[in-house]
Write a protein that holds these residues in place. Structure first.
Motif, PDB file in Angstrom:
ATOM      1  N   THR A  47      -1.579   4.845   6.226  1.00  0.00           N
ATOM      2  CA  THR A  47      -0.831   4.751   4.972  1.00  0.00           C
ATOM      3  C   THR A  47      -0.411   6.156   4.570  1.00  0.00           C
ATOM      4  O   THR A  47      -1.212   7.094   4.620  1.00  0.00           O
ATOM      5  CB  THR A  47      -1.687   4.133   3.852  1.00  0.00           C
ATOM      6  N   VAL A  93      -4.245   0.174  -0.802  1.00  0.00           N
ATOM      7  CA  VAL A  93      -5.428   0.753  -0.156  1.00  0.00           C
ATOM      8  C   VAL A  93      -6.301   1.368  -1.239  1.00  0.00           C
ATOM      9  O   VAL A  93      -5.874   2.282  -1.947  1.00  0.00           O
ATOM     10  CB  VAL A  93      -5.047   1.832   0.883  1.00  0.00           C
ATOM     11  N   THR A 127       3.017   1.788   4.762  1.00  0.00           N
ATOM     12  CA  THR A 127       1.728   1.449   5.368  1.00  0.00           C
ATOM     13  C   THR A 127       1.926   0.552   6.582  1.00  0.00           C
ATOM     14  O   THR A 127       2.921  -0.169   6.701  1.00  0.00           O
ATOM     15  CB  THR A 127       0.812   0.745   4.343  1.00  0.00           C
ATOM     16  N   THR A 159       5.413   5.175  -0.870  1.00  0.00           N
ATOM     17  CA  THR A 159       4.285   4.770  -0.029  1.00  0.00           C
ATOM     18  C   THR A 159       4.754   3.844   1.078  1.00  0.00           C
ATOM     19  O   THR A 159       5.541   2.922   0.839  1.00  0.00           O
ATOM     20  CB  THR A 159       3.214   4.047  -0.864  1.00  0.00           C
TER      21      THR A 159
END
Length: 368
Positions: free
Chosen positions: A52, A119, A47, A45
Motif C-alpha cells: 500500500t 489498512v 493498494t 492511496t
C-alpha cells in the motif's frame, strides 16, 4: 467541491502510487486511487495484495472530501494537461471528477471511497532510521537474485537482517545468491524479516535523491512500513523459514583468482553473444596459471578470449550461465574482485579484495 494543485507535483505523486495499482483485478476498485482532501493536504492511496502506498501533496481546497478514481487514466490525463495549475472539481451527487487546466476540461466517473480497502496498523514494534541512498543500494544489489517463480515461495523474497549495527539484505534462487551490507548507526534492535523482492524493487524506483536524506522503517503486524519524504509505504512481510544461506557460503575453495572486473564482464558479454540459449547460455572458463580463457559456441560458430589474472591454487575448466555472471558483475562497483572456486561442480563466490560489503555466489553449469 474543488481543490487546486500543481500539475508537476500531482503527476509525480500519481506515478509513485501507480507502483501498487493492479492492472488486472477482480474488482475495479483495486484499479483506483483513493483521493482524500484534508485541509491543505491531499492524500493519494493505492493498494494491492502485497503493498500500500500513501503519498501527500499540498493543495488549496474548499473543504474535506474523498473519492476513488481510476488511477491509470487519472495519471495519463494529468500528464498531458496544458497548464501547471490544475483544478479538481468533485461532484458528490453525480460521483464524478472534473479535471480542469487552462482551456482543457474532462470528466471521470468515480467510485465510492468507502469501498476502497483500508489498512489499519498498530504502533511500530521496531523503528529504524536508514539513509535513503543506502537502502536503495541494498535493494539494487540483491533483489535481482531472488527467485521470480512463485512456486519457490519465500525465495521470491529478500531477507532483511539487522544485527549489531549492520543492515544486510540476502536474495537467493536456485542458481545464485546475493548478499550486501550497509552500516546502520541507530539500530539497537536485531531484526530478521523477508519482504517480497518485486515490491522492494518497486519501492526503490521512487525513492528519490531529493527531499529527506533518511527514511524510517517500522515493523508491526507482520508488515514493514517505510516513511520517506511525503510517502508512506506498507509492505507485507513473508512467513516461513528462510534458507540457511550462511551454511552455503562456508563452502571451501582451493583456487583464488584476482581479476579486473571490467575486463572480465566485457569478455563475458562478448562470449554471451555466441552462447547457446538451449544450453543455459553456457560459457566456459579454462583457468590457467595467469589467464582465464573464456570460450563459447553455438551452431553458428565459436569464440575464445584470454584475460589476465592473478591466481593461487588449482587449474581447471568450469562452465557458467553467462547471464547470471553478467547480472552479478554489473552490480559490483570495485575495479578488481576476488573469485573463489573449488572445482568444476562447486559454487563460485565473488567478494571484494578487502572487507565483506558484498558476497555473490553462482552455481556452475555442468560441461558435457
Amino acid at each position: 467541491m474543488k481543490v487546486n494543485c500543481n500539475k508537476t507535483e500531482l503527476y509525480r505523486t500519481l506515478n509513485n502510487i501507480l507502483h501498487a495499482v493492479e492492472s488486472r483485478t477482480s474488482s475495479a476498485i483495486f484499479e483506483c486511487v483513493l483521493v482524500e482532501v484534508k485541509g491543505s493536504d491531499m492524500v493519494l492511496t493505492s493498494t494491492n495484495s502485497k503493498m500500500t502506498i500513501e503519498s501527500t501533496i499540498a493543495v488549496v481546497s474548499e473543504g474535506d472530501f474523498s473519492f476513488a478514481v481510476p488511477a491509470k487514466m487519472f495519471a495519463d490525463i494529468v500528464g498531458k494537461l496544458p497548464e501547471e495549475e490544475v483544478v479538481l472539481d468533485f461532484d458528490s451527487v453525480k460521483a464524478s471528477l472534473h479535471i480542469i487546466s487552462g482551456r482543457y476540461q474532462s470528466e471521470l466517473i468515480c467510485f465510492d471511497p468507502e469501498d476502497f480497502p483500508k489498512v489499519k496498523l498498530k504502533n511500530a514494534d521496531i523503528s529504524i532510521t536508514l539513509n535513503k541512498e543506502s537502502f536503495r543500494k541494498l535493494i539494487k544489489k540483491t533483489a535481482f537474485s531472488a527467485s521470480s517463480d512463485e512456486i519457490n515461495g519465500i525465495l521470491t523474497g529478500v531477507l532483511c537482517e539487522i544485527n549489531g549495527g549492520n543492515f544486510r539484505m540476502v536474495a537467493v534462487d536456485a542458481f545464485r545468491m546475493a548478499i550486501y551490507n550497509e552500516t546502520v548507526s541507530d539500530a539497537t534492535d536485531n531484526l530478521s524479516i523477508v519482504i517480497p523482492a518485486k515490491q522492494l524493487s518497486e519501492v526503490s524506483k521512487f525513492i528519490s535523491d531529493d527531499g529527506d536524506e533518511n527514511l524510517v522503517m517500522g515493523i508491526t503486524d507482520n508488515k514493514a512500513v517505510l516513511h520517506f519524504d511525503n510517502n508512506k509505504v506498507t509492505l507485507n512481510t513473508m512467513s516461513g523459514k528462510y534458507i540457511d544461506y550462511k551454511r552455503i557460503i562456508k563452502a571451501e575453495s582451493t583456487t583464488e583468482i584476482r581479476v579486473k572486473k571490467d575486463e572480465l564482464i566485457r569478455s563475458i558479454e562478448r562470449a554471451a553473444l555466441m552462447a547457446n540459449r538451449m544450453n543455459n547460455n553456457m560459457i566456459k572458463f579454462d583457468i590457467q596459471d595467469d589467464v582465464i580463457e573464456i570460450s563459447s559456441l553455438n551452431d553458428q560458430g565459436n569464440m575464445n578470449e584470454k584475460i589476465e589474472i592473478i591466481k593461487n591454487g588449482d587449474s581447471f575448466r568450469i562452465g557458467f550461465n553467462s547471464k547470471y555472471l553478467i547480472d552479478i558483475l554489473r552490480n559490483v562497483e570495485d575495479e578488481e574482485i576476488h573469485m573463489y572456486l573449488k572445482d568444476s561442480i562447486s559454487p563460485c563466490i565473488i567478494k571484494p579484495l578487502s572487507g565483506d560489503r558484498y558476497l555473490y555466489l553462482v552455481l556452475p553449469v555442468r560441461i558435457n
